[in-house]
Design a protein around this motif. Structure first.
Motif, mmCIF file in Angstrom:
data_model
loop_
_atom_site.group_PDB
_atom_site.id
_atom_site.type_symbol
_atom_site.label_atom_id
_atom_site.label_comp_id
_atom_site.label_asym_id
_atom_site.label_seq_id
_atom_site.Cartn_x
_atom_site.Cartn_y
_atom_site.Cartn_z
ATOM 1 N N CYS A 110 0.826 -1.208 0.000
ATOM 2 C CA CYS A 110 0.000 0.000 0.000
ATOM 3 C C CYS A 110 0.860 1.257 0.000
ATOM 4 O O CYS A 110 1.869 1.329 0.721
ATOM 5 N N ASP A 111 0.443 2.237 -0.781
ATOM 6 C CA ASP A 111 1.055 3.570 -0.789
ATOM 7 C C ASP A 111 2.576 3.510 -0.942
ATOM 8 O O ASP A 111 3.323 4.226 -0.266
ATOM 9 N N ASN A 112 3.008 2.636 -1.851
ATOM 10 C CA ASN A 112 4.433 2.449 -2.110
ATOM 11 C C ASN A 112 4.830 3.289 -3.335
ATOM 12 O O ASN A 112 4.388 3.006 -4.456
ATOM 13 N N LYS A 113 5.655 4.307 -3.123
ATOM 14 C CA LYS A 113 6.022 5.208 -4.223
ATOM 15 C C LYS A 113 6.764 4.475 -5.338
ATOM 16 O O LYS A 113 6.613 4.815 -6.519
ATOM 17 N N GLU A 114 7.551 3.460 -4.979
ATOM 18 C CA GLU A 114 8.263 2.677 -5.997
ATOM 19 C C GLU A 114 7.278 1.997 -6.943
ATOM 20 O O GLU A 114 7.532 1.883 -8.144
ATOM 21 N N SER A 115 6.168 1.544 -6.380
ATOM 22 C CA SER A 115 5.141 0.900 -7.210
ATOM 23 C C SER A 115 4.578 1.870 -8.232
ATOM 24 O O SER A 115 4.303 1.501 -9.386
ATOM 25 N N LEU A 116 4.394 3.129 -7.832
ATOM 26 C CA LEU A 116 3.886 4.143 -8.763
ATOM 27 C C LEU A 116 4.915 4.454 -9.845
ATOM 28 O O LEU A 116 4.571 4.598 -11.023
ATOM 29 N N ILE A 117 6.183 4.554 -9.441
ATOM 30 C CA ILE A 117 7.248 4.883 -10.393
ATOM 31 C C ILE A 117 7.341 3.833 -11.497
ATOM 32 O O ILE A 117 7.580 4.155 -12.665
ATOM 33 N N HIS A 118 7.103 2.569 -11.129
ATOM 34 C CA HIS A 118 7.221 1.469 -12.094
ATOM 35 C C HIS A 118 5.858 0.985 -12.613
ATOM 36 O O HIS A 118 5.772 -0.075 -13.222
ATOM 37 N N CYS A 119 4.836 1.803 -12.382
ATOM 38 C CA CYS A 119 3.468 1.397 -12.738
ATOM 39 C C CYS A 119 3.244 1.433 -14.261
ATOM 40 O O CYS A 119 3.502 2.437 -14.918
ATOM 41 N N ASP A 120 2.764 0.313 -14.806
ATOM 42 C CA ASP A 120 2.395 0.243 -16.229
ATOM 43 C C ASP A 120 0.956 0.707 -16.448
ATOM 44 O O ASP A 120 0.630 1.310 -17.472
#
Length: 297
Positions: free
Chosen positions: A54-64
Motif C-alpha cells: 500500500c502507498d508504495n512510491k516505488e510501485s507508482l514509479i514502475h506502474c504500467d
C-alpha cells in the motif's frame, strides 16, 4: 503488468483481487493511513485471500497501468498529487460512475494514454479486508485520447482477469448509455431510500418514464443511437436484474457521504443546457439530492 489501484473501494478491491489472481503485480494507493501491506479476501465460493503493498512510491514509479476507481468527484484530488511519480508511458484507466470528471484535468494528463471503462460487475466492500463479488457482469473499455487507441491489449488483460470484457473504440456511447440508466435509477432510489426493485412498482413508473423521456432528448442531440423504447426497456431490465441491490447513490445518502450527482444528473443538465433542452424532472431530482447532501454532510 505492474498495476496500481487508485481507490480500493468495492470495485477497486474486486479488480485488485482478480488482477493479482491472474498473475499481475498489483499494489494499492489509498488516501487513508493504512499499513504497508493489506490483505483482502475475495468473498466467492473459493474465499481466496490476497496481499497487496500500500502507498508504495516505488510501485507508482514502475506502474504500467494505473487503475483509477475513486468516485468521480474524487478524481482530481486523488490523481493530480501522484502524477509527478508516474512515467509518461503509464496508462491511466478510469472506471467510475458518471461523466465529466476527466474533462477538468484533461490538459494535465493528456501526455498519458487514457482509457475509460464501465462495468456491470457487482461488488460490496463488507469490511476493510473483505470484498464480495455480488454479481457477474460485463466490462467495456475504450480510448479517451489518441494514445489510448494504442492500448487495445488492455482488453485482453481485463478479459483474462475478470471476464467478460470488450473493447469499444466508441466508449463515449457506452458511457452515455450507462449514465442514462444511472439518471433513471440512482436519484430515485436515493430519495426514496429503496432497493432498485421498488422502481418496478406501477406507482414509480411515471417517475422513471418522465426521467427517461428527458434523458432521451439529450441523447439524441449527443448523436447517441438509442430509441426511447430501447432506453426504457434497458432501464427496466436493470431494475429487474438488480432488484435486491441498493444503488451507489442510495448508499452514499444512507451513510451520509457526498454523492456523484454532479457527474450523473448534473452532467446531463449541463448538456441539456448546451442544447437548449428543458429537463424539469431531472432538475428537480438534482436539487433534491443536493439538498439531501447539505442536510447530511
Amino acid at each position: 503488468m505492474n498495476i496500481t489501484i487508485l481507490g480500493p473501494g468495492a470495485v477497486g478491491s474486486l479488480w485488485a483481487c482478480y488482477l493479482q489472481k491472474a498473475g499481475h503485480n498489483v499494489s494499492l494507493w489509498t488516501r487513508r493511513t493504512t499499513p504497508s501491506e493489506l490483505s483482502l479476501t475475495l468473498n466467492t465460493q473459493e474465499n481466496s485471500s490476497y496481499s497487496f503493498s500500500c502507498d508504495n512510491k516505488e510501485s507508482l514509479i514502475h506502474c504500467d497501468l494505473l487503475f483509477i476507481t475513486v468516485k468521480a468527484w474524487q478524481v482530481e484530488s486523488a490523481l493530480l498529487p501522484i502524477l509527478p511519480l508516474l512515467s509518461q508511458e503509464t496508462i491511466l484507466l478510469f472506471m467510475h460512475n458518471g461523466m465529466g470528471a476527466i474533462d477538468a484535468i484533461e490538459n494535465q494528463i493528456s501526455h498519458h494514454p487514457i482509457l475509460q471503462a464501465t462495468t456491470t460487475h457487482g461488488a460490496l466492500k463488507e469490511n476493510a479486508h473483505t470484498v464480495k463479488h455480488t454479481g457477474f457482469g460485463h466490462t467495456v473499455v475504450g480510448p479517451f485520447n489518441s494514445l489510448g487507441n494504442q492500448c487495445q491489449f488492455i482488453q485482453d488483460v481485463l478479459q483474462h482477469s475478470l471476464p467478460s470484457t470488450e473493447w469499444n473504440s466508441d466508449i463515449q456511447t457506452a458511457l452515455w448509455k450507462k449514465l442514462a440508466i444511472n439518471c433513471a435509477i440512482n436519484p430515485l432510489t436515493a430519495i426514496y431510500q429503496c432497493q432498485n426493485g421498488e422502481l418496478s412498482q406501477p406507482s414509480r413508473h411515471q417517475d422513471v418514464n418522465r426521467i427517461c423521456h428527458e434523458v432521451h432528448q439529450v441523447l439524441q442531440q449527443e448523436q447517441i443511437q438509442w430509441t426511447e423504447a430501447e432506453l426504457l426497456s434497458t432501464v427496466y431490465q436493470v431494475i429487474s436484474a438488480t432488484s435486491a441491490n441498493y444503488s451507489s447513490m442510495n448508499r452514499d445518502c444512507f451513510y451520509q457521504r457526498k454523492t456523484e450527482i454532479d457527474f450523473i444528473t448534473g452532467y446531463l443538465l449541463q448538456k441539456a443546457k448546451q442544447h437548449a433542452i428543458s429537463t424539469p424532472i431531472n432538475e428537480t431530482l438534482y436539487n433534491q439530492i443536493k439538498q439531501l447532501e447539505e442536510n447530511l454532510l
